[in-house]
Every structure is written in C-alpha cells, then in structure tokens.
Enzyme design. Sequence first.
Site, PDB file in Angstrom:
ATOM      1  N   HIS A  59     -46.964  12.530 122.734  1.00  0.00           N
ATOM      2  CA  HIS A  59     -46.573  13.931 122.955  1.00  0.00           C
ATOM      3  C   HIS A  59     -46.105  14.570 121.651  1.00  0.00           C
ATOM      4  O   HIS A  59     -46.537  15.675 121.286  1.00  0.00           O
ATOM      5  CB  HIS A  59     -45.461  13.974 124.000  1.00  0.00           C
ATOM      6  N   GLU A  60     -45.236  13.875 120.932  1.00  0.00           N
ATOM      7  CA  GLU A  60     -44.675  14.454 119.704  1.00  0.00           C
ATOM      8  C   GLU A  60     -45.722  14.570 118.603  1.00  0.00           C
ATOM      9  O   GLU A  60     -45.762  15.564 117.874  1.00  0.00           O
ATOM     10  CB  GLU A  60     -43.475  13.629 119.224  1.00  0.00           C
ATOM     11  N   GLU A 118     -40.128  17.352 118.123  1.00  0.00           N
ATOM     12  CA  GLU A 118     -41.274  17.264 117.226  1.00  0.00           C
ATOM     13  C   GLU A 118     -41.022  17.825 115.835  1.00  0.00           C
ATOM     14  O   GLU A 118     -41.931  18.371 115.204  1.00  0.00           O
ATOM     15  CB  GLU A 118     -42.461  17.994 117.853  1.00  0.00           C
ATOM     16  N   ASN A 119     -39.819  17.689 115.289  1.00  0.00           N
ATOM     17  CA  ASN A 119     -39.562  18.162 113.932  1.00  0.00           C
ATOM     18  C   ASN A 119     -40.680  17.682 113.012  1.00  0.00           C
ATOM     19  O   ASN A 119     -41.016  16.499 112.992  1.00  0.00           O
ATOM     20  CB  ASN A 119     -38.226  17.622 113.425  1.00  0.00           C
TER      21      ASN A 119
END
Length: 903
Positions: free
Chosen positions: A369-370, A336-337
């Site tokens: 999700h991210e 998840e940057n």
Amino acid sequence: MGKGFYISKALALACLFAAVGVLATIVALSVMYAQERSKNLHTASTTPPGPKEPWDYYRLPESLSPVRYNITLWPRLKPNPDDLYIFTGHSRVAFRCVSKTSLILIHSSKLKFKMFDGFHAVLTGLDGAVAPALRETWLEVATQYLVITLNAPLQLGSMYELYTEFEGNLSDGLEGFYKSQYVEDGVKKVIATTQMQPTEARKAFPCFDEPAMKAVFHMTLIHPHGTVALSNAMNYGKSPTFCNLIQTCFEPTEIMSTYLLAFIVCDFAYIRTNRDADVLVRIWARRKAIEEGQGNYALEKTGSILAFFQNYYNSSYPLRKSDQVAIPDFSNGAMENWGLITYRETSLLYNPGVSSNRDKESVTTTISHELAHMWFGNLVTMKWWNDVWLNEGFATYVSYLGADYAEPDWNMKDLIVLNDITHAMTRDASVNSHPLSSKEEDIQRPDQIYELFDTITYSKGAAVLRMLSEFITETVFSQGLHVSIYNKRDKYNSFHYCAVDKAGISLPHSVEVLMNRWILQMGFPVITIDTQTGNIAQEQFLLDPQSVVDRPSEFNYEWFVPITWIKSGASEQQYWLLNKEATNTELVIGAADWLVANINMKGFYRVNYDEENWDRLIAKLSSNHQDIPVINRAQIIDDAFNLAMATKVNITLALRTTTFLNKDVEFLPWAMASRNLYNFFLMFDRSEVYGPMQAYIRKQITPLFHYFKDLTLNWTKIPEKHTDRYNQLNTISLACRAGVEGCRELTSGWFKEWMNNPAVNKISAHLKSVVYCNAIAAGGIAEWDFALKMSKNATITSEADRLRHALSCTMEPWLLNRYLQYCLDPGKIRKQDAYEIFVSIARNPIGQPLVWDFLFIEEVEAQYGHGAFGLEHFLERTETNMNWMALNKKPVSDWLISQTSEI
C-alpha cells in the site's frame, strides 16, 4: 425509573452491540485503519461572525507559491524542568508572488515564535526584489495561520524569503512532531518522529500546508551523539556542533507536499539491501527487533514489491532510497512519507516463530500500500483533500496486486472481497454514508479533512477502482496510469480516459459518465433479477428499510451497473443496466437451470433473485457446491443475510444458504458465514434462541473441525495453504463457541502447558489469537494475570497485541472493568492500543454494557472523545435491530430447531 426502562435498556444494548457485530471492522478500521485508515479527530473551530477577512478562511489564497524551505530543528529527547519535551528551530521559506498582494498567510499551529522588532518573522527579497516593510503580524488560532500584513504589496513574479525562529512541544498526541517512548533492557528511550498527514506539518514549522503547495525541502536536524537522524532524502554530511550534539544535513527533496515530509531522531538499528542494488532499502527498528531478525521479511518483500510497481507504472522508483521505519507509538497502520515511510511496529516487523499468518499478510499488504503511493499520490498528487479517495482507494486496491506478486500462493486478489469490499458495503448501506468525492468547498476545516479517512475512502474507493479495472481490463487500467506518471500535470482523476479510447473498448458511455454515478453519490444498488421473465431492477440498498435518505443526488440514486452472470456453469456474460429497470431475455433460465450474478463480486452491488432461483442456488450448493465459484459461494451467503436484515428476503432463506457448509472446506464461504452468524450470537445470546443456534452451528462446524484435525495430524502440523491456516483458526473459534466436543479442552490444554513453562510457548503462531482468547474465556484470574504478564514481557509487538486482545475475552465482569480502567493509564496501555481494546471488549457479550457505561465517563470523553469510536454508526442500527429481532425471533428459532431436532 420503572422496570420497563431496564428491560428496554437491556434489549437496546443487545441490539446496539449486534450493530457492533455488523460494523465491528468499521470501528477497528476507524481506530487504527487494516492499511492507515485511523486518524486522530480534531475539534472544529468556528469563525467569528461578521465580515470575513482572508485569515478567517481555512483555505490559503492563491497569491503565493512556495518554492523551497530550509528548515533546522533540534528536538530534545530529555524533559525540561517543566517535564516537557520541546523542540526549537528556524525556517526560511522562499516563495513566489503569483498575484499582487500585501498579505502573507502561512500555516502555524501551537508554535511559539521569537519576535524580531515586534514581529513574528523577517521578510527579505530575493533575486533583486525589494521586500516591503511589515505592518503587523499575529497568530490566528482558529484558522491556524501566522498572519503578516505589509505596508506595500508584493510584486507579481518576484521571489521573497520569510525567516522565523520558533519553539514547540514534542506532542503526546501522535501527530505533527511528536515523541514515542519504549523500554529496552530496562532503559526508557525516547525518539522524536513525525506524522504530518493531513494538516499537521504546521505544528512542526510554519508552512503552506496544502497538498497542491509543493516545494523542495532542505532539512537539517540537530541531535545527540549516539542517535541517528533520518529524513526523506539522503544525508550528505554530519558535523559536531555544541554540547555533544551532531548536526545532520540532508540533500534537497523532490518537489513534494508538506504532508509527505518526515524526520526522525532515534537510536534505531537497520538492515539494508546489497550495495549494488538500484535503490537503497533500509528497515529501521528498535535494536533488539533488528537483532532478532524481525525486519528481514520486510526487507525481502520490499524489493520484490518495488520491482512490481516499477513495472506496473512503467516508471522507475523516483528516489535514491526507501527507508522504512517501525515506530513504537504510531496512530495509523503506516504513512507514505516520500522516501521515509513510517509504520506501526506490527505493520513492518515479523518474527516467523512468534508472528501469525495474519501478521505476515499485514506486513506484505501494508508495505505494498505504501509503496504504491510513491508514484500515485506522492509523484502525482491531488489538488485538495476532497479527492483523497482516489489516493487511498487506489493504494488499497493495488496493494493486493503487489502482495499477490510478492506472495503468489496466497490468493490475495480474492481476499480483497472479504477484507475491504463487503466491509465497504456495510458502511455504505447507511443514510449516514457519503460520496467518494466531495465538493472542494465542502471540505475546508481540518476536522472535515480528517473525517474523510474512513472505510468509504479506502475500501469503497478500492472496490470501485477494482470494478473499473474489470470492465476496462487491468491492462488498460495500468496503461492509463502510465499517462499520469509521465505527465504529472494531468488532471489527477482522469488518468484512465484516453487509455480506454486508444484500446478501442466498447462502453455504453464514457468512463467519466459511467463512474460519476459511483463517485459523486453515496451508496450502491441492490440488483433484483427475475430469472422467469428476464426483468432486472435496481434500487439503493439500505440496511435499515425505514431510514430516509436526505442527501440529494443529481443521479437520483441510480447507477450504471456492469452486470455479469453465469447460468448452470456456462461461460460468463455481461450486460449494462443503464436505467432503473430493463429486460434481458438472456437472464431467463430453463426448468433445470440456475443463475448466479456478479461473478467474483467484480461489481459493487448486491444481488437479489426471484424465489425459484434462490431455491435452485441453494439446491446446487447442497448437491455440488464446487459448481459455483468460491467467491460467489461467499457472496450468496453475505447477500442473503444483508437482504434479510433489510427485510427484502426471509431470514430463513439466509439461514438456508449456510446448510451446504458442512461439505465445504474453503475459507471464504466459511469466513462470510462466520461473520454473519456472529451477529446472531450477539443479538440472541440472552434469549432462548441461543441454544438451538449453538446446536446448528455445532452441527455445521463439526465436520470441518475433524477435517482440520486430520489435515494437521491431530493438530501437530501447520496447513500449507495460506487460506487453510485462516480457516483452521476460524474453525477452532466457531467450534469452541458452539461447544464442539474437545475444542475448549484443546485450547485450554495448550494454554495451560504454556503457563506451566512460560519460557517455552509451543502454541502454533497462526492459532495463538484463538487459543489465547478461548483459554482466557474458559479460565479465571490465573489465566488473565498470566496473559497480562506475558503481554508486558513480549518483545514482539504482534504478540503483545494478541495477548491484549485475549484479555478482553474473559467472562469475569470485574476483570473487564479493570481492563477498561487500564486504558486510562498510558503507563499500562498505549493510547494507540486503547481503541482496539474498547472494540474487543464490546464484542464480548459480558463486556457490552460495561463499555457502554465506560465510554460516557467524563475522563474517557476528555481523553478520547466519542467521535473516535464510531458510535453514531452503532446507534443508527440499534432501533433497526430491535424491530428486526421482534419480527424474526420466532422464525429463526423454529428454523434452527427444525435443523437440529435429530441431533
């Protein structure tokens, strides 16, 4: 050694890999992690004995606080004379002194520094501050620090800047700043990319590498013409430098943690949203993948999921852009940057003609999700990794909500039960489990942090938060999040408390008191309900009844349990079990009634009943199964089989819960039954029980096989419902395994047609995995070699993955051994894919002993390490399974024969 050793070893292997059946998904999740769960394991460092200095501790002192970084990096995409891919760079980090100190500790790992007058760095004062002279600098390898001692202390409140120049290797280990390789049009291409979570940013540049040490990052990347540079923020300028290189500068990031930093140099192509969109969304991937439209679905769904979460959090997306990049070599599902999310290719790319139903769902849930992290996790961040469960468990839970919004016909909110909740229960029913939240002082070293990225953190975390949202309502749950988002300084794990109070929800205790028993102690209860007396009791559920729990709990392994139930189709009721035992006469049923508890598996617990109620539930399932909710039909099966494994009910009772299935066409009950019956296949495949077991499953699955044959007009159409497609796949798999007439001929015929015309694959995309596997199992070297060749030629990663999995289905031991050897050659099998191949071969009865021997080869130990395979969980189950088989083999055999004697 005598003959007895070999008999015992064979039995142990059967039991061990029956444990593989019980825990197979745990391994798969620990390997790749279904939404990020696999991380590379690190060897623990040890601190030298004797008095400890500050640099002997793994945690940074709180004397310095970073404010901003200015980082310039130049990755080389071609090897140097030593055949190494290196990067060089320099960094300026400005920090404030918040506690007077004459010591600077900053994380650094595997970096080589330029020396300045004998020191690793240059220190200057900012805003009029005077920097003290450096006394000594060195690299503390064990704790991964650059240590700088000073001749005088830094002054409280003053700002300073630390300058370093360094060189490192682009890692082969899919961590830190690393290289990824792929072949396109016969040309080998190399990209430089990153994976910083949780403790890998220190391998790219010196930094204060803890989640609470947030700062602003100013990135500059130097890269060759013909490539593009990406980072978290938008680039604002490109300029030529030297030697045909470009320098790309990026806008400053939001204040954020080091683990969310990302940068990439590649020659990828992209597609984007319209220019009038509020947020720029770009999907980046290999040029051929973009040209073939493999990023189109992700682009379409990203917009709708972003819209959902902006409404869910009642907060706009915090950044100007969202880049999503498919990386050929990537250890996780995704990362998840902030503003530059990276994915494994199968988690972002989708081709309608080739990718399966499951591939499409994986793309949707992973994106969801991210994107959930962009607010909760990135904007609001945990102080330390001991609370990573809330970050990942929350994202796992709400990923189903986002996916449900994007694909409302899929029933995604139901699938969390199958995909996460029951898997978490399997893992958590072990004495080797752990609480969701640990004490901060117990999680210090990088290896301890990595171990937290597991099934408990993701799946149990999701299950417990789902349970919370059910008993305080989803509306109040999301309102609690609004408080966290608007007030970023709120305690990370107290987001819901004030919202509950304002909503006036009546609870027996505060949310904190209720939830602490689920968060601060491992495990979960089995609730036993006596419908004749109304007595309710709880105890910790353990799959191995002989195991001893040696981890103490301040709550003595008792929980505050929200019990829900229905009686004979009446409306749902709820009761809080607040003690080890209680009595509630509302749970007493009449002579013709039945009761089922834990409606839709909202609670994280299993349920046992008195024998009479079990009999009535089974009778109701046989007479009119639709009267019981579909999730509870699945739950009854799963609870019964797990209770039987724990010797709390007879195994014949568990088997009886499957007798209604020849009338049920829904996916969830069949999926749960298949998962549990598969374990029987593994345990009894070499015994006389195997024949009656095959006959029973054949009897049960044949009506469903014909149902799908009719529904699809003799296998020529694709079912419309998402879950029907899953169930068709499941049906063919079970039918072929059980020997249903026409099944193997069907799958082998489809595969043979493809072999005869490799350019045209007419096999339905959502059936490919089961067709490939069964055709290779029924075939020989010709089928195996063809699948291997097609996997190498596949331009779509999900197709290559399916073929690689199918290669493990062969019944030829020498081919399985060949395949295992390929896993030691990165030129044949990528390291990121090898773990899944080991698990797939272990699921094959022929492959079980081969994998067992292979994993202890010295070369395998050196390359992968044992911890990566989760063997400790399998070994824990081996003795239990041996004892269980000895006790239950005859009753299982007798019951199966009684059910099939008339066939």
